[in-house]
Motif scaffolding. Sequence first.
Motif, short mmCIF file in Angstrom:
data_model
loop_
_atom_site.label_atom_id
_atom_site.label_comp_id
_atom_site.label_asym_id
_atom_site.label_seq_id
_atom_site.Cartn_x
_atom_site.Cartn_y
_atom_site.Cartn_z
N GLY A 136 0.79 -1.23 0.00
CA GLY A 136 0.00 0.00 0.00
C GLY A 136 0.82 1.27 0.00
O GLY A 136 0.62 2.15 -0.85
N VAL A 164 0.84 4.06 -2.99
CA VAL A 164 0.43 5.44 -2.77
C VAL A 164 1.54 6.39 -3.22
O VAL A 164 1.28 7.41 -3.90
CB VAL A 164 0.08 5.67 -1.29
CG1 VAL A 164 -0.13 7.16 -1.01
CG2 VAL A 164 -1.16 4.88 -0.92
N SER A 217 1.74 6.47 -6.96
CA SER A 217 0.62 7.22 -7.53
C SER A 217 0.84 8.72 -7.40
O SER A 217 0.58 9.49 -8.34
CB SER A 217 -0.68 6.81 -6.83
OG SER A 217 -0.94 5.43 -7.02
#
Length: 319
Positions: A39, A43, A46
């Motif tokens: 995760g 993130v 992104s």
Amino acid sequence: MTDVALAPASSRPAAARRRRGGGSTIDRARRRLFVPFVGPAFVLYSILFVVPSVYAIWISFNKWAGAGPMEFVGFGNYVRLFSDKLFLRSFGNTLLLLFVVGLAIFVIAFALTLVLRDMAGKKIARSVIFFPHLVNAMIFGVLAGFIFNPGGLVNTLLGAFGVTDPPAWLAQDNLFPLIMVMMTWITTGYFTTILMAGVDRIPPYYYEDCALAGANAWQRLRYVILPLTWDVFGTCAVLWTISSVKIFEIIWIFGGSSGAGMPPTQTWTTAVYTYVTAFSGESVPAYGAASASAVLSLALVSVLVLLPRRVMKREAIEF
């Protein structure tokens, strides 16, 4: 009528019970660990890549000076680029770096790999060849400006051999060929090191079998070395594709050494064109056109990264 006995639930395949029960303990543990471990990286990726890329694509469909409202122009920026001779020249220079310099790099790197494979001082030679890649491209640009200027090292050496009228190395028409030669010299050592690592991993018994079969050097190259290093060539092709489209510093520094402050347009690539369009070219920055140029570069890289993987794809050989 024949009675059909249903198998008890306990005898049903374990996979079916796992699907109904949400998977095995190991699968559930992996899913629980996916978020905390993957995760944060997702993130961060992104934020640093996906969001800016999507935003740049949106800007490319607008006319924008970097501040104030945007004016949606659709594909107007792209139409402008393909009607701009300067962009087409920059795009052509990028393709020259990609294909011509890339071909020269791989031919020289592979030749050096074959020559150094059985050399006694292979590690020292590999370090010497790799050294230019360790030096910052901006430093090479500055040094090249001093070396090729009218009173520089090259013309001084030519004068020592009686050449009284040496070439104007820093003339605009000569700069980009010099940049191509310099990029070949700087990058060859890097890919030589990768190819040498790929050749060194081939087990010695393959060469012993070739010797027993009476294979000559060409047959050993064709049937052993090339097939077993084909995946390494594919990796090198992807790495060079990504690197060649991003070449900027050496063009900006070395091209600017000709005295104009900014590299002449004959040396521009899409990276230089994008920078100049966004920051240095016009009195009002054209972020829309610059973003369109960046998006086209991204599309070029995406296509050319996938293309070698498709063209060079073959059955993996395990050894």
